[in-house]
Design a protein around this motif. Structure first.
Motif, short mmCIF file in Angstrom:
data_model
loop_
_atom_site.label_atom_id
_atom_site.label_comp_id
_atom_site.label_asym_id
_atom_site.label_seq_id
_atom_site.Cartn_x
_atom_site.Cartn_y
_atom_site.Cartn_z
N GLY A 77 0.43 -1.65 0.28
CA GLY A 77 -0.02 -0.09 0.04
C GLY A 77 0.84 1.24 -0.11
N TYR A 78 0.25 2.33 0.13
CA TYR A 78 0.50 3.84 -0.01
C TYR A 78 0.32 4.57 0.75
CZ TYR A 78 2.44 8.63 -0.92
OH TYR A 78 3.46 9.91 -0.91
N PRO A 79 1.48 4.58 2.05
CA PRO A 79 0.51 5.43 3.64
C PRO A 79 0.52 6.08 3.25
CG PRO A 79 3.38 4.43 3.92
CD PRO A 79 2.36 4.25 2.03
N GLY A 80 0.90 7.12 2.27
CA GLY A 80 0.78 9.15 2.50
C GLY A 80 2.02 9.59 2.23
N SER A 81 2.49 10.59 1.96
CA SER A 81 4.44 10.72 1.48
C SER A 81 5.03 10.85 2.83
CB SER A 81 3.85 12.37 0.86
OG SER A 81 3.27 13.36 1.57
N GLU A 82 4.41 11.13 3.78
CA GLU A 82 5.79 11.46 4.84
C GLU A 82 5.47 9.46 5.70
OE1 GLU A 82 4.73 13.87 7.65
OE2 GLU A 82 3.91 15.60 6.89
N PHE A 83 4.78 9.38 5.45
CA PHE A 83 5.18 7.06 6.04
C PHE A 83 5.68 6.91 5.41
CE2 PHE A 83 3.38 3.30 8.55
CZ PHE A 83 3.85 4.31 9.74
N PHE A 84 5.39 7.38 4.26
CA PHE A 84 6.49 6.77 2.84
C PHE A 84 7.70 6.10 3.25
CE2 PHE A 84 8.63 6.04 -1.00
CZ PHE A 84 8.45 5.23 -1.50
N TRP A 85 8.21 7.88 3.33
CA TRP A 85 9.73 8.12 3.07
C TRP A 85 10.17 7.00 4.30
CZ3 TRP A 85 12.27 8.44 -0.85
CH2 TRP A 85 11.58 9.42 -1.67
N TYR A 86 9.62 7.15 5.85
CA TYR A 86 9.67 6.50 7.06
C TYR A 86 9.77 5.27 6.81
CZ TYR A 86 9.40 4.24 11.52
OH TYR A 86 9.27 4.16 13.54
N LEU A 87 9.23 4.13 6.42
CA LEU A 87 8.96 3.25 5.78
C LEU A 87 9.99 2.44 4.62
CD1 LEU A 87 5.18 2.38 5.22
CD2 LEU A 87 6.38 1.82 7.10
N LEU A 88 10.36 2.92 4.32
CA LEU A 88 11.00 2.91 3.20
C LEU A 88 12.85 3.21 3.68
CD1 LEU A 88 12.31 2.23 0.31
CD2 LEU A 88 12.46 5.09 0.06
N ASP A 89 12.94 4.16 4.74
CA ASP A 89 14.22 3.86 5.79
C ASP A 89 14.16 2.83 6.21
OD1 ASP A 89 15.34 6.53 4.44
OD2 ASP A 89 14.15 7.94 5.96
N GLU A 90 12.93 2.79 6.96
CA GLU A 90 13.35 1.40 7.68
C GLU A 90 13.42 0.13 6.74
OE1 GLU A 90 9.47 0.56 9.24
OE2 GLU A 90 10.16 1.81 11.22
N LEU A 91 13.29 -0.14 6.00
CA LEU A 91 13.56 -1.01 4.45
C LEU A 91 15.08 -0.30 4.44
CD1 LEU A 91 10.60 -1.53 1.52
CD2 LEU A 91 10.83 -2.90 3.85
N LEU A 92 15.94 0.31 4.07
CA LEU A 92 16.78 0.11 3.81
C LEU A 92 18.09 -0.20 5.21
CD1 LEU A 92 16.59 3.65 1.66
CD2 LEU A 92 17.30 1.52 0.73
N ALA A 93 16.72 0.41 5.81
CA ALA A 93 17.49 -0.16 7.39
C ALA A 93 18.10 -1.31 6.95
CB ALA A 93 17.40 0.25 8.63
N LYS A 94 17.03 -2.38 6.72
CA LYS A 94 16.79 -3.44 6.71
C LYS A 94 18.00 -4.17 5.78
CE LYS A 94 12.59 -4.75 8.68
NZ LYS A 94 11.57 -5.35 8.01
N LEU A 95 18.31 -3.26 4.99
CA LEU A 95 19.13 -3.56 3.97
C LEU A 95 20.57 -3.58 4.07
CD1 LEU A 95 19.80 -4.51 0.61
CD2 LEU A 95 19.87 -1.97 0.30
N ASP A 96 20.82 -2.58 5.04
CA ASP A 96 22.24 -2.52 5.29
C ASP A 96 22.71 -3.69 6.07
OD1 ASP A 96 22.70 0.21 3.84
OD2 ASP A 96 21.68 0.99 6.46
N ARG A 97 21.52 -4.16 7.27
CA ARG A 97 21.83 -4.74 8.22
C ARG A 97 22.15 -6.31 7.21
NH1 ARG A 97 18.19 -2.91 10.88
NH2 ARG A 97 16.27 -3.70 10.31
N ALA A 98 21.62 -6.65 6.54
CA ALA A 98 21.47 -7.57 5.43
C ALA A 98 22.91 -8.32 4.57
CB ALA A 98 20.44 -7.87 4.32
N THR A 99 23.62 -6.72 4.26
CA THR A 99 25.07 -6.65 3.75
C THR A 99 25.47 -7.03 4.53
OG1 THR A 99 23.78 -4.58 3.30
CG2 THR A 99 23.64 -5.46 1.40
N ALA A 100 25.64 -5.95 5.68
CA ALA A 100 26.74 -6.14 6.71
C ALA A 100 27.50 -8.16 6.97
CB ALA A 100 26.76 -5.16 7.90
N GLY A 101 26.45 -8.05 6.83
CA GLY A 101 26.93 -10.05 7.69
C GLY A 101 27.29 -10.64 6.71
#
Length: 120
Positions: free
Chosen positions: A96-120
């Motif tokens: 879904g699309y949660p609106g502009s502000e919440f989208f960026w927040y959720l995307l940053d959470e995904l990118l943090a998971k990406l960082d964790r996945a590629t760090a190990g």
């Protein structure tokens, strides 16, 4: 001489720019009002952001054949769905699309998971 200097600059830039392995796959369909809202609010700016450079947006129309390179990724009937993929593997998704502000927040959470996945 001038051409060789320009060529050298391009080589330096190519070596300094990391290869893009991640992508944000947007599942969409014609007539999806939430897709249209995303297109109006986020899409124009997305490629200019840090997030957009880290995970370029790729669009997949769910009414068309599923792309062969995404065979390992589960399709989703709900649109829009945003799937963060790294080297052909799903990191996580936003349904879904949660609106502009919440989208960026959720995307940053995904990118943090990406960082964790590629760090190990």
């Amino acid at each position: 001489m001038f051409r060789s200097m320009i060529a050298a600059c391009f080589v330096v830039l190519a070596l300094a720019t990391p290869a893009v392995a991640a992508e944000l796959v947007m599942l969409e369909r014609p007539g999806c009002v939430w897709c249209a809202q995303f297109n109006a609010e986020i899409a124009p700016a997305y490629p200019k952001t840090e997030q957009g450079r880290r995970a370029p947006l790729r669009r997949v129309d769910v009414t068309q054949d599923w792309p062969a390179d995404l065979d390992g990724i589960a399709p989703e009937p709900f649109t829009p769905t945003f799937i963060l993929i790294e080297n052909g593997k799903e990191i996580d998704r936003i349904r879904g699309y949660p609106g502009s502000e919440f989208f960026w927040y959720l995307l940053d959470e995904l990118l943090a998971k990406l960082d964790r996945a590629t760090a190990g």
